[in-house]
Enzyme design. Structure first.
Site, PDB file in Angstrom:
ATOM      1  N   GLU A 150      -6.293  25.958  25.492  1.00  0.00           N
ATOM      2  CA  GLU A 150      -4.904  26.332  25.758  1.00  0.00           C
ATOM      3  C   GLU A 150      -4.335  27.251  24.676  1.00  0.00           C
ATOM      4  O   GLU A 150      -3.500  28.104  24.955  1.00  0.00           O
ATOM      5  CB  GLU A 150      -4.079  25.056  25.848  1.00  0.00           C
ATOM      6  CG  GLU A 150      -2.600  25.204  26.034  1.00  0.00           C
ATOM      7  CD  GLU A 150      -1.927  23.858  25.954  1.00  0.00           C
ATOM      8  OE1 GLU A 150      -0.943  23.741  25.225  1.00  0.00           O
ATOM      9  OE2 GLU A 150      -2.412  22.913  26.615  1.00  0.00           O
ATOM     10  N   CYS A 183      -9.867  18.679  28.353  1.00  0.00           N
ATOM     11  CA  CYS A 183      -9.644  18.476  29.781  1.00  0.00           C
ATOM     12  C   CYS A 183      -8.783  19.571  30.388  1.00  0.00           C
ATOM     13  O   CYS A 183      -8.038  20.258  29.694  1.00  0.00           O
ATOM     14  CB  CYS A 183      -8.986  17.119  30.042  1.00  0.00           C
ATOM     15  SG  CYS A 183      -7.403  16.886  29.227  1.00  0.00           S
ATOM     16  N   ASP A 242      -9.488  14.033  19.540  1.00  0.00           N
ATOM     17  CA  ASP A 242      -9.253  14.731  20.807  1.00  0.00           C
ATOM     18  C   ASP A 242      -8.723  16.137  20.568  1.00  0.00           C
ATOM     19  O   ASP A 242      -7.767  16.333  19.807  1.00  0.00           O
ATOM     20  CB  ASP A 242      -8.243  13.962  21.648  1.00  0.00           C
ATOM     21  CG  ASP A 242      -8.822  12.695  22.241  1.00  0.00           C
ATOM     22  OD1 ASP A 242     -10.054  12.603  22.336  1.00  0.00           O
ATOM     23  OD2 ASP A 242      -8.049  11.795  22.609  1.00  0.00           O
ATOM     24  N   TRP A 258       0.784  21.031  21.228  1.00  0.00           N
ATOM     25  CA  TRP A 258       1.661  20.179  22.019  1.00  0.00           C
ATOM     26  C   TRP A 258       2.920  19.798  21.261  1.00  0.00           C
ATOM     27  O   TRP A 258       3.595  18.822  21.610  1.00  0.00           O
ATOM     28  CB  TRP A 258       0.897  18.953  22.500  1.00  0.00           C
ATOM     29  CG  TRP A 258      -0.145  19.330  23.519  1.00  0.00           C
ATOM     30  CD1 TRP A 258      -0.401  20.576  24.015  1.00  0.00           C
ATOM     31  CD2 TRP A 258      -1.072  18.454  24.161  1.00  0.00           C
ATOM     32  NE1 TRP A 258      -1.425  20.541  24.920  1.00  0.00           N
ATOM     33  CE2 TRP A 258      -1.857  19.252  25.033  1.00  0.00           C
ATOM     34  CE3 TRP A 258      -1.316  17.090  24.098  1.00  0.00           C
ATOM     35  CZ2 TRP A 258      -2.872  18.709  25.829  1.00  0.00           C
ATOM     36  CZ3 TRP A 258      -2.323  16.552  24.885  1.00  0.00           C
ATOM     37  CH2 TRP A 258      -3.086  17.349  25.738  1.00  0.00           C
ATOM     38  N   HIS A 302      -5.932  11.685  37.394  1.00  0.00           N
ATOM     39  CA  HIS A 302      -4.578  12.108  37.754  1.00  0.00           C
ATOM     40  C   HIS A 302      -4.246  11.796  39.205  1.00  0.00           C
ATOM     41  O   HIS A 302      -3.142  12.074  39.664  1.00  0.00           O
ATOM     42  CB  HIS A 302      -4.402  13.601  37.483  1.00  0.00           C
ATOM     43  CG  HIS A 302      -4.397  13.922  36.020  1.00  0.00           C
ATOM     44  ND1 HIS A 302      -5.545  14.204  35.323  1.00  0.00           N
ATOM     45  CD2 HIS A 302      -3.388  13.971  35.124  1.00  0.00           C
ATOM     46  CE1 HIS A 302      -5.239  14.430  34.059  1.00  0.00           C
ATOM     47  NE2 HIS A 302      -3.944  14.303  33.918  1.00  0.00           N
ATOM     48  N   SER A 332      -6.902   5.936  26.285  1.00  0.00           N
ATOM     49  CA  SER A 332      -5.737   5.132  26.644  1.00  0.00           C
ATOM     50  C   SER A 332      -6.009   4.300  27.891  1.00  0.00           C
ATOM     51  O   SER A 332      -6.814   4.672  28.744  1.00  0.00           O
ATOM     52  CB  SER A 332      -4.529   6.041  26.890  1.00  0.00           C
ATOM     53  OG  SER A 332      -4.794   6.956  27.935  1.00  0.00           O
ATOM     54  N   ILE A 383     -11.798   7.483  27.829  1.00  0.00           N
ATOM     55  CA  ILE A 383     -11.336   8.539  26.934  1.00  0.00           C
ATOM     56  C   ILE A 383     -10.422   8.008  25.833  1.00  0.00           C
ATOM     57  O   ILE A 383     -10.370   8.573  24.743  1.00  0.00           O
ATOM     58  CB  ILE A 383     -10.628   9.645  27.743  1.00  0.00           C
ATOM     59  CG1 ILE A 383     -11.603  10.214  28.784  1.00  0.00           C
ATOM     60  CG2 ILE A 383     -10.132  10.754  26.843  1.00  0.00           C
ATOM     61  CD1 ILE A 383     -12.923  10.708  28.213  1.00  0.00           C
ATOM     62  N   LYS A 413      11.699  13.127  38.066  1.00  0.00           N
ATOM     63  CA  LYS A 413      10.562  12.259  37.737  1.00  0.00           C
ATOM     64  C   LYS A 413      10.736  10.874  38.368  1.00  0.00           C
ATOM     65  O   LYS A 413       9.844  10.364  39.060  1.00  0.00           O
ATOM     66  CB  LYS A 413      10.428  12.115  36.218  1.00  0.00           C
ATOM     67  CG  LYS A 413       9.461  11.024  35.771  1.00  0.00           C
ATOM     68  CD  LYS A 413       9.539  10.776  34.275  1.00  0.00           C
ATOM     69  CE  LYS A 413       8.722   9.560  33.870  1.00  0.00           C
ATOM     70  NZ  LYS A 413       7.284   9.712  34.120  1.00  0.00           N
ATOM     71  N   HIS A 445     -12.617  15.304  22.899  1.00  0.00           N
ATOM     72  CA  HIS A 445     -12.345  15.322  24.333  1.00  0.00           C
ATOM     73  C   HIS A 445     -11.540  16.559  24.682  1.00  0.00           C
ATOM     74  O   HIS A 445     -10.632  16.960  23.947  1.00  0.00           O
ATOM     75  CB  HIS A 445     -11.562  14.076  24.757  1.00  0.00           C
ATOM     76  CG  HIS A 445     -11.072  14.151  26.174  1.00  0.00           C
ATOM     77  ND1 HIS A 445     -11.932  14.139  27.245  1.00  0.00           N
ATOM     78  CD2 HIS A 445      -9.829  14.273  26.693  1.00  0.00           C
ATOM     79  CE1 HIS A 445     -11.233  14.229  28.365  1.00  0.00           C
ATOM     80  NE2 HIS A 445      -9.953  14.331  28.054  1.00  0.00           N
TER      81      HIS A 445
END
Length: 776
Positions: A624, A662, A618, A580, A713, A452, A450, A21, A660
């Protein structure tokens, strides 16, 4: 007892300390050379292979490493980079790779007709990993570029490791892509005959390079496949088998069901199956798979972090191994990409909780113990006995722990589940919409974000100092209030209509809430790759969940006090918090979700009582969580949408509820999305050029919708004309009175200069549409 071998489908690639990263981000900032980035990558691979060998694995897995994404690796490997990027061949492979992943501004405004927007990104099956979507047209050609993979095989062999190379299978690679710019009637499966010769060449090269096995991942065998795709498997693998390499087809994430026989009769040397997600099929596979083929049993969970019940696992394995006259391998159910690296980096976890867990390295140790237990080698019998005893004690500790079970929480959720009105708003949407319009007074095409805003170095430094105890609570809160005011003033200056407080105080949209809820545990370094350099640190839901106090109200009240414009209260929904997190496996996931929903419901009530007029809950992970088999969709969607409605239903009619979603395909679950009954939904749609909205239009989605007009992104800043064109596309399929204007997702990972520039263009695009749509 016969010899049992061990391997894994894949290993975490980001590094024990997120070395990849940080190297990537330094490279993107121009602070690290190509050579230095490649050296970091090589060092990580060497370390990961050595870790696998230290735990007794019979093969190291080569080819699972990626600088950004393994599907993007295959796009380059197979020479099918989209022509729209306008690559000339003079660019380095690395430059092209990151252009596909992050966008390429080289052609912006040059009039050359090329489009440098990043590849679309979506979820990898039902995980929180995002892959880059290949693009196929009917003229697509494939050309093998295998040197990078062959170099990695050479690296592993030079270190003395026996090699099993891993590739995406050709049918899964095509399935994961999309048709782009193709004539009507074109199906990407039509490209298989062009693709297979490149795979055959590659398999011959891998064999010549010394790869003892090649694992071909075909997880689509666990899906409801059209007959044309199912029928393509046997002839495709007959051709690939001619290359002479020892092939193992790997499936994971889902039962094979009607594809059991197909998978077992493929002309390959071995088959890997997920014996965690598809435990009930293991006996059938063992019966169907010819005796001469290797059966690879994915018996250790590669998706969750709970220590294995080794006694139960051994009891499952023994009869299968006994009935198989052919070779058996043990493995994790899927790649360990989806779990953190090692518990060694978690000194702060208490001993009891640590004993319940197994990360990637610990899962390798579990495989080693199982292999030793099956070997009947007296030299390791004492070690095996101690390992099994420790696992047994940990399991019993978790079952009996009062930290796990709370009768009061269970009773509240049971009562809520039986209350027929608990998940219903007081009035239908049309009445709520009337009251909300009167309260908010928003213009046509209202603009918002959205949630943040950029997490600056100042924010991260203050949070870290606060966690270390170097910054007092009053000083930390003062610092966060300054960041919130900065975000509010920026938004006012940009002309946004509905503001957000920016979430400066939040480390993560799930972890932040989990830290304030009972039943959650947290790691210091339990990082998992989400995409590229983006890593998340999922909380661990180990017990019954409840809210102890208000979690967001203080910050929302403060933000609203700074402006006359409405400021959204920002919450994460119960399904996303579940998906998550690493979730307890001792009760149905639906029960855990309803517990979280009750906690979010309490927060909605408190935000509304504090005067917040818009509350966003959200749920980007709703799609998923969908089971991969359609036969199981209805059951999941029933409890998932109910959990959202329970969270929101406490709100009064005049309070506007947003949600939301995505980076996933939603058109096939539109009735369920409508069943959420959110007043406004914002969705990702810019990378797919608004194609997602076709389904919303044909379904006649009843409520308001904000299709994202730019991709957050990518660092690329699209112009206002580009965004206005996307809005015009949206307005052709969704009534303009229902449209909102917003980015695809939150702006946490971006920097302020590009954020401000993009939002300025977004507001200008909305103003253009208002002018165009005004009655003359």
């Amino acid at each position: 007892m016969k010899l049992v071998q061990t391997h894994i489908p894949g290993f975490p690639r980001i590094g024990a300390a997120r070395e990849l990263k940080f190297a990537l981000e330094r490279f993107w900032r121009g602070e690290l050379s190509d050579a230095a980035l490649q050296e970091t990558s090589s060092n990580l691979r060497a370390r990961h292979w050595e870790t696998q060998r230290q735990h007794g694995l019979d093969f190291v897995t080569v080819g699972d490493f990626a600088l950004y994404d393994h599907v993007a690796n295959h796009i380059q490997l197979l020479g099918c980079e989209p022509a729209r990027f306008g690559f000339t061949g003079s660019e380095s492979p690395l430059a092209r790779y990151f252009a596909m992943a992050r966008g390429d501004g080289a052609h912006e405004g040059c009039g050359c007709g090329h489009n440098g927007a990043a590849l679309e990104m979506t979820k990898w099956f039902d995980t929180n990993y995002h892959y880059l979507v290949p693009e196929f047209c009917e003229s697509a050609a494939f050309e093998l570029h295998s040197q990078r993979l062959l170099d990695e095989v050479a690296e592993a062999r030079a270190a003395g490791h026996p090699v099993k190379a891993v590739l995406l299978g050709p049918l899964t690679f095509l399935w994961l892509g999309k048709e782009r710019g193709a004539a009507a009637g074109f199906n990407r499966l039509d490209l298989l005959d062009r693709l297979l010769p490149q795979y055959s060449r590659l398999l011959m090269q891998l064999r010549a390079a010394g790869a003892e096995w090649v694992q071909l991942d075909e997880p689509i065998l666990g899906l409801d496949l059209p007959n044309a795709w199912r029928n393509a498997f046997e002839p495709a693998y007959w051709l690939l088998n001619q290359a002479g390499a020892q092939l193992m087809v790997a499936t994971y994430f889902s039962p094979l069901e009607e594809n059991v026989s197909l998978a077992c009769r493929l002309p390959v040397a071995g088959l890997h199956v997920d014996a965690v997600r598809a435990a009930s099929e293991l006996t059938s596979v063992a019966d169907w798979l010819p005796a001469h083929k290797v059966l690879s049993i994915g018996i250790i969970d590669g998706r969750n972090i709970w220590r294995a019940d080794l006694d139960a696992t051994l009891a499952t394995l023994l009869p299968v191994i006994a009935k198989r006259s052919g070779p058996v391998w043990l493995s994790t159910s899927c790649s360990l990409l989806h779990v953190p690296y090692s518990l060694a980096a978690e000194p702060a976890l208490d001993d009891e909780q640590r004993s319940w867990l197994a990360f990637a390295e610990e899962k390798l140790a579990e495989l080693e113990l199982l292999k030793s237990a099956l070997s009947a080698d007296e030299r390791v019998s004492g070690q095996v006995a101690r390992g099994f005893a420790a696992a047994r004690a940990a399991l019993e500790s978790r079952r009996a722990s009062p930290r796990v079970h709370n009768a009061g929480i269970k009773a509240r959720v049971a009562a809520q589940a039986s209350d027929q009105d608990a998940d219903r708003r007081a009035s239908p949407f049309t009445e709520r919409q009337r009251q909300q319009q009167a309260r908010l007074g928003l213009p046509a095409f209202p603009t918002t974000t959205i949630g943040s805003f950029p997490q600056t170095s100042q924010i991260r430094t203050a949070r870290a100092a606060f966690k270390r105890g170097d910054l007092s609570t009053p000083d930390y809160q003062r610092a966060m209030r300054e960041e919130i005011e900065h975000a509010i003033r920026k938004q006012e200056k940009l002309g946004l209509d509905v503001l957000v407080h920016g979430e400066a105080e939040r480390n993560d949209m799930v972890e932040y809430f989990g830290e304030q809820l009972d039943g959650f545990a947290f790691t210091a370094n339990g990082w998992v790759q989400s995409y590229g350099s983006r890593c998340v640190k999922p909380p661990i839901i180990y017990g019954d969940v409840q809210r102890l106090r208000a979690m967001t109200v203080h910050w929302a009240e403060y933000a609203q006090s700074l402006t006359a414009k409405p400021v959204k209260g920002m919450l994460t929904g119960p399904v996303t918090i579940l998906q998550w997190s690493f979730v307890r496996d001792d009760q149905p996931r639906s029960d855990t979700t309803l517990q979280i929903a009750a906690a979010i419901r309490d927060e909605v009530r408190d935000l509304e009582n504090a005067g917040i007029a818009i509350i966003q809950i959200d749920e980007p992970a709703l799609r998923e969580g969908l089971p991969l088999r359609r036969s199981r969709w209805d059951g999941y969607l029933a409890w998932a949408t109910k959990a959202f409605r329970i969270s929101a239903a406490v709100a009064a009619d005049a309070t506007q509820i947003h949600t939301h979603m995505c980076y996933a395909e939603f058109n096939d679950i539109l009735p369920a999305i409508a069943a959420l009954d959110a007043d406004v939904i914002t969705i990702e749609s810019s990378r797919s050029a608004m194609e997602l909205l076709g389904g919303f239009a044909s379904f006649r989605y009843p409520n308001e919708i904000g299709p994202g007009v730019y991709d957050i992104h990518s660092p690329r800043v699209p112009g206002s004309d580009e965004m206005a064109d996307l809005l015009r596309k949206a307005a052709r399929v969704v009534p303009p009175a229902q449209l909102w204007v917003n980015p695809d997702c939150g702006l946490k990972t971006r920097a302020w200069p590009e954020t401000a520039a993009a939002l300025q263009n977004m507001v200008a695009a909305a103003q253009k549409l208002r002018a165009e749509m005004e009655p003359s």
